[in-house]
Motif scaffolding. Structure first.
Motif, PDB file in Angstrom:
ATOM      1  N   ALA A 190       0.829  -1.207   0.000  1.00 30.69           N
ATOM      2  CA  ALA A 190       0.000   0.000   0.000  1.00 30.69           C
ATOM      3  C   ALA A 190       0.869   1.264   0.000  1.00 30.69           C
ATOM      4  O   ALA A 190       0.461   2.316   0.498  1.00 30.69           O
ATOM      5  CB  ALA A 190      -0.978   0.009   1.184  1.00 30.69           C
ATOM      6  N   GLU A 191       2.086   1.123  -0.532  1.00 31.40           N
ATOM      7  CA  GLU A 191       3.079   2.216  -0.547  1.00 31.40           C
ATOM      8  C   GLU A 191       3.268   2.780   0.861  1.00 31.40           C
ATOM      9  O   GLU A 191       3.620   3.954   1.035  1.00 31.40           O
ATOM     10  CB  GLU A 191       2.685   3.299  -1.563  1.00 31.40           C
ATOM     11  CG  GLU A 191       2.640   2.741  -2.999  1.00 31.40           C
ATOM     12  CD  GLU A 191       2.422   3.770  -4.081  1.00 31.40           C
ATOM     13  OE1 GLU A 191       2.014   4.909  -3.757  1.00 31.40           O
ATOM     14  OE2 GLU A 191       2.656   3.432  -5.266  1.00 31.40           O
ATOM     15  N   GLY A 192       3.021   1.961   1.871  1.00 30.69           N
ATOM     16  CA  GLY A 192       3.229   2.384   3.268  1.00 30.69           C
ATOM     17  C   GLY A 192       2.116   3.284   3.800  1.00 30.69           C
ATOM     18  O   GLY A 192       2.194   3.750   4.940  1.00 30.69           O
ATOM     19  N   GLY A 193       1.053   3.514   3.024  1.00 26.65           N
ATOM     20  CA  GLY A 193      -0.011   4.444   3.443  1.00 26.65           C
ATOM     21  C   GLY A 193      -1.060   3.792   4.327  1.00 26.65           C
ATOM     22  O   GLY A 193      -1.014   2.591   4.615  1.00 26.65           O
ATOM     23  N   GLN A 194      -2.007   4.616   4.792  1.00 27.41           N
ATOM     24  CA  GLN A 194      -3.155   4.169   5.599  1.00 27.41           C
ATOM     25  C   GLN A 194      -2.719   3.384   6.856  1.00 27.41           C
ATOM     26  O   GLN A 194      -3.396   2.451   7.274  1.00 27.41           O
ATOM     27  CB  GLN A 194      -4.091   3.283   4.766  1.00 27.41           C
ATOM     28  CG  GLN A 194      -4.784   4.026   3.630  1.00 27.41           C
ATOM     29  CD  GLN A 194      -5.552   3.065   2.730  1.00 27.41           C
ATOM     30  OE1 GLN A 194      -5.040   2.589   1.726  1.00 27.41           O
ATOM     31  NE2 GLN A 194      -6.776   2.772   3.101  1.00 27.41           N
ATOM     32  N   GLY A 195      -1.601   3.767   7.436  1.00 25.94           N
ATOM     33  CA  GLY A 195      -1.132   3.104   8.665  1.00 25.94           C
ATOM     34  C   GLY A 195      -0.763   1.650   8.442  1.00 25.94           C
ATOM     35  O   GLY A 195      -0.835   0.819   9.363  1.00 25.94           O
ATOM     36  N   PHE A 196      -0.342   1.338   7.227  1.00 25.24           N
ATOM     37  CA  PHE A 196      -0.096  -0.049   6.827  1.00 25.24           C
ATOM     38  C   PHE A 196       0.794  -0.805   7.828  1.00 25.24           C
ATOM     39  O   PHE A 196       0.424  -1.876   8.313  1.00 25.24           O
ATOM     40  CB  PHE A 196       0.559  -0.043   5.434  1.00 25.24           C
ATOM     41  CG  PHE A 196       0.850  -1.402   4.877  1.00 25.24           C
ATOM     42  CD1 PHE A 196      -0.128  -2.103   4.194  1.00 25.24           C
ATOM     43  CD2 PHE A 196       2.089  -1.991   5.042  1.00 25.24           C
ATOM     44  CE1 PHE A 196       0.140  -3.365   3.685  1.00 25.24           C
ATOM     45  CE2 PHE A 196       2.353  -3.247   4.547  1.00 25.24           C
ATOM     46  CZ  PHE A 196       1.378  -3.938   3.866  1.00 25.24           C
ATOM     47  N   ASP A 198       1.546  -0.265  10.860  1.00 24.92           N
ATOM     48  CA  ASP A 198       1.082  -0.315  12.265  1.00 24.92           C
ATOM     49  C   ASP A 198      -0.293  -0.939  12.378  1.00 24.92           C
ATOM     50  O   ASP A 198      -0.908  -0.893  13.449  1.00 24.92           O
ATOM     51  CB  ASP A 198       1.010   1.116  12.839  1.00 24.92           C
ATOM     52  CG  ASP A 198       2.360   1.789  12.783  1.00 24.92           C
ATOM     53  OD1 ASP A 198       3.341   1.114  13.109  1.00 24.92           O
ATOM     54  OD2 ASP A 198       2.419   2.980  12.376  1.00 24.92           O
ATOM     55  N   ASN A 199      -0.796  -1.485  11.288  1.00 27.67           N
ATOM     56  CA  ASN A 199      -2.159  -2.034  11.352  1.00 27.67           C
ATOM     57  C   ASN A 199      -2.229  -3.157  12.401  1.00 27.67           C
ATOM     58  O   ASN A 199      -1.464  -4.131  12.331  1.00 27.67           O
ATOM     59  CB  ASN A 199      -2.555  -2.573   9.972  1.00 27.67           C
ATOM     60  CG  ASN A 199      -3.954  -3.126  10.003  1.00 27.67           C
ATOM     61  OD1 ASN A 199      -4.157  -4.286  10.343  1.00 27.67           O
ATOM     62  ND2 ASN A 199      -4.919  -2.280   9.696  1.00 27.67           N
ATOM     63  N   PRO A 200      -3.152  -3.044  13.373  1.00 28.82           N
ATOM     64  CA  PRO A 200      -3.174  -4.005  14.490  1.00 28.82           C
ATOM     65  C   PRO A 200      -3.373  -5.461  14.061  1.00 28.82           C
ATOM     66  O   PRO A 200      -2.750  -6.355  14.645  1.00 28.82           O
ATOM     67  CB  PRO A 200      -4.367  -3.545  15.351  1.00 28.82           C
ATOM     68  CG  PRO A 200      -4.706  -2.174  14.881  1.00 28.82           C
ATOM     69  CD  PRO A 200      -4.144  -1.981  13.510  1.00 28.82           C
ATOM     70  N   VAL A 201      -4.206  -5.683  13.044  1.00 28.74           N
ATOM     71  CA  VAL A 201      -4.428  -7.071  12.585  1.00 28.74           C
ATOM     72  C   VAL A 201      -3.126  -7.634  12.013  1.00 28.74           C
ATOM     73  O   VAL A 201      -2.704  -8.761  12.339  1.00 28.74           O
ATOM     74  CB  VAL A 201      -5.562  -7.122  11.528  1.00 28.74           C
ATOM     75  CG1 VAL A 201      -5.646  -8.497  10.882  1.00 28.74           C
ATOM     76  CG2 VAL A 201      -6.892  -6.738  12.166  1.00 28.74           C
ATOM     77  N   LEU A 202      -2.462  -6.832  11.181  1.00 32.05           N
ATOM     78  CA  LEU A 202      -1.226  -7.312  10.552  1.00 32.05           C
ATOM     79  C   LEU A 202      -0.111  -7.481  11.588  1.00 32.05           C
ATOM     80  O   LEU A 202       0.651  -8.460  11.551  1.00 32.05           O
ATOM     81  CB  LEU A 202      -0.782  -6.341   9.448  1.00 32.05           C
ATOM     82  CG  LEU A 202      -1.765  -6.153   8.280  1.00 32.05           C
ATOM     83  CD1 LEU A 202      -1.213  -5.160   7.269  1.00 32.05           C
ATOM     84  CD2 LEU A 202      -2.062  -7.489   7.584  1.00 32.05           C
ATOM     85  N   VAL A 203      -0.040  -6.531  12.535  1.00 30.45           N
ATOM     86  CA  VAL A 203       0.998  -6.599  13.583  1.00 30.45           C
ATOM     87  C   VAL A 203       0.801  -7.869  14.416  1.00 30.45           C
ATOM     88  O   VAL A 203       1.756  -8.605  14.706  1.00 30.45           O
ATOM     89  CB  VAL A 203       0.956  -5.333  14.479  1.00 30.45           C
ATOM     90  CG1 VAL A 203       1.808  -5.522  15.736  1.00 30.45           C
ATOM     91  CG2 VAL A 203       1.411  -4.101  13.687  1.00 30.45           C
ATOM     92  N   ASP A 204      -0.451  -8.153  14.741  1.00 35.40           N
ATOM     93  CA  ASP A 204      -0.771  -9.316  15.563  1.00 35.40           C
ATOM     94  C   ASP A 204      -0.389 -10.622  14.843  1.00 35.40           C
ATOM     95  O   ASP A 204       0.247 -11.520  15.417  1.00 35.40           O
ATOM     96  CB  ASP A 204      -2.293  -9.278  15.838  1.00 35.40           C
ATOM     97  CG  ASP A 204      -2.686 -10.226  16.926  1.00 35.40           C
ATOM     98  OD1 ASP A 204      -1.980 -10.253  17.964  1.00 35.40           O
ATOM     99  OD2 ASP A 204      -3.678 -10.962  16.737  1.00 35.40           O
ATOM    100  N   ILE A 205      -0.759 -10.718  13.582  1.00 34.53           N
ATOM    101  CA  ILE A 205      -0.452 -11.936  12.815  1.00 34.53           C
ATOM    102  C   ILE A 205       1.063 -12.053  12.622  1.00 34.53           C
ATOM    103  O   ILE A 205       1.639 -13.137  12.717  1.00 34.53           O
ATOM    104  CB  ILE A 205      -1.206 -11.939  11.460  1.00 34.53           C
ATOM    105  CG1 ILE A 205      -2.719 -11.980  11.712  1.00 34.53           C
ATOM    106  CG2 ILE A 205      -0.765 -13.107  10.586  1.00 34.53           C
ATOM    107  CD1 ILE A 205      -3.578 -11.826  10.462  1.00 34.53           C
ATOM    108  N   ALA A 206       1.710 -10.917  12.375  1.00 42.17           N
ATOM    109  CA  ALA A 206       3.170 -10.936  12.187  1.00 42.17           C
ATOM    110  C   ALA A 206       3.857 -11.474  13.449  1.00 42.17           C
ATOM    111  O   ALA A 206       4.753 -12.331  13.375  1.00 42.17           O
ATOM    112  CB  ALA A 206       3.668  -9.526  11.858  1.00 42.17           C
ATOM    113  N   ARG A 207       3.419 -10.998  14.615  1.00 43.19           N
ATOM    114  CA  ARG A 207       3.998 -11.465  15.884  1.00 43.19           C
ATOM    115  C   ARG A 207       3.846 -12.973  16.043  1.00 43.19           C
ATOM    116  O   ARG A 207       4.782 -13.665  16.434  1.00 43.19           O
ATOM    117  CB  ARG A 207       3.292 -10.776  17.054  1.00 43.19           C
ATOM    118  CG  ARG A 207       4.048  -9.561  17.488  1.00 43.19           C
ATOM    119  CD  ARG A 207       3.705  -9.104  18.898  1.00 43.19           C
ATOM    120  NE  ARG A 207       3.900  -7.663  18.920  1.00 43.19           N
ATOM    121  CZ  ARG A 207       2.932  -6.774  19.048  1.00 43.19           C
ATOM    122  NH1 ARG A 207       1.681  -7.153  19.249  1.00 43.19           N
ATOM    123  NH2 ARG A 207       3.209  -5.492  19.021  1.00 43.19           N
ATOM    124  N   ALA A 208       2.666 -13.467  15.680  1.00 42.24           N
ATOM    125  CA  ALA A 208       2.381 -14.905  15.860  1.00 42.24           C
ATOM    126  C   ALA A 208       3.324 -15.771  15.020  1.00 42.24           C
ATOM    127  O   ALA A 208       3.602 -16.913  15.372  1.00 42.24           O
ATOM    128  CB  ALA A 208       0.928 -15.184  15.489  1.00 42.24           C
TER     129      ALA A 208
END
Ligand code: NDP
Length: 286
Positions: A190-196, A198-208
């Motif tokens: 997303a070219e880093g836009g729209q809080g890409f 820091d998105n909580p869903v993505l951050v959570d899945i990334a951590r897992a």
């Protein structure tokens, strides 16, 4: 990198890596170094365009790499100012010359504006002559894609469209699947836009998965069988973005990411008349 980059088969049997490297907005002076680093990191699919004004630098990096030509998959694109059956063929020759190549793997119509019918006939000829192994389009919304397919002989092998977690294009992908057109994503982060990032869903899945947000977003595209071409000028990010073949997102994680779709672009609206007029008139050194 752990895990091998997988491939997709295009509708004419040509194999294309599912993950590659894009060079939009990399200044010409930095492009050779960036592409050399990308090839060093393991990328074999490169995505440029006449309109990016950096094909020469991409060509220099290819030549310097010493990688056998058959191991590379090179895409470039025809810009609108060169549309038309004859001018498209001349522009193709200039792109090939700048890249220092004798054939392309994929040649795309960059935009669905102007004389894209005459241009498509030129691309069909180039494909039949073997000068490009596959031909396709970019930024074609479903109505224009269906129309182009209906009134021409060769079905585009690829449609490269903006696709990321916030603009997922499921209906576009269904139409493309029905016609055998491979979906390719531009702007996969997303070219880093729209809080890409820091998105909580993505951050959570990334951590897992002990992975990064970028890796989760790219893995999600790979699992949807969408080709992606992330851009970075930093070697560590190039390696990170390629390292998505050693983990798997669960169906439940894919479903959570599906909820992030906004159904529209925050980067460019291809239906906005002002934008259409601008894209149709902007000139590059092609
Ligand atoms: P991307 O979604 O690939 O985002 C690129 C941005 O993300 C850059 O700012 C980059 O910064 C940053 N970035 C990359 N990797 C990471 C990472 N792992 N962590 C944090 N930040 C990261 O956008 P693009 O628009 O470049 O799309 C990719 C390619 O798609 C283009 O290069 C081009 O080839 C193609 N494209 C085609 C279009 C078309 O009309 N057909 C339109 C737009 C793009 P940095 O470089 O500093 O790392």
């Amino acid at each position: 990198m752990t895990g091998q980059v997988s491939h997709v088969s295009l509708n004419n049997g040509v194999r294309m890596p599912i993950l590659g490297f894009g060079v939009f907005q990399i200044p010409d002076a930095q492009t050779q170094r960036a592409v050399e680093a990308a090839l060093e990191a393991g990328y074999r699919l490169l995505d440029t365009a006449a309109a990016y004004e950096n094909e020469r630098a991409v060509g220099r990096a290819i030549a310097a790499s010493g990688i056998p030509r058959e191991d590379l998959f090179i895409t470039t694109k025809l810009w609108v100012q060169d549309y038309g059956q004859d001018s498209a063929k001349r522009a193709f020759d200039r792109s090939l010359d700048r890249l220092g190549l004798d054939h392309l793997d994929l040649y795309l119509l960059h935009q669905p504006y102007g004389d894209y019918y005459g241009s498509w006939r030129a691309l069909e000829e180039l494909n039949r002559e073997g000068r490009t192994r596959a031909i396709g389009v970019s930024n074609f919304y479903p109505d224009r894609l269906a129309d182009l397919i209906t009134h021409n002989e060769i079905v585009p092998a690829v449609n490269q469209i903006e696709t990321h977690v916030f603009f997922q294009r499921a209906d576009d992908q269904k139409l493309m699947r029905d016609h055998g057109v491979q979906h390719e994503s531009w702007g996969p982060l997303a070219e880093g836009g729209q809080g890409f990032f820091d998105n909580p869903v993505l951050v959570d899945i990334a951590r897992a998965h002990d992975k990064s947000v970028a890796q989760v977003a790219l893995r999600w595209l790979v699992q949807r069988e969408v080709v992606a071409i992330p851009k970075s000028v930093r070697s560590e990010r190039m390696a990170e973005n390629l390292d998505v073949f050693d983990f798997q997102l669960a169906a439940e994680e894919m479903a959570r990411i599906a909820t992030l779709d906004t159904g529209s672009s925050h980067i460019v609206d291809h239906h906005d008349p002002e934008r259409v007029t601008w894209l149709g008139g902007v000139r590059f050194d092609t």
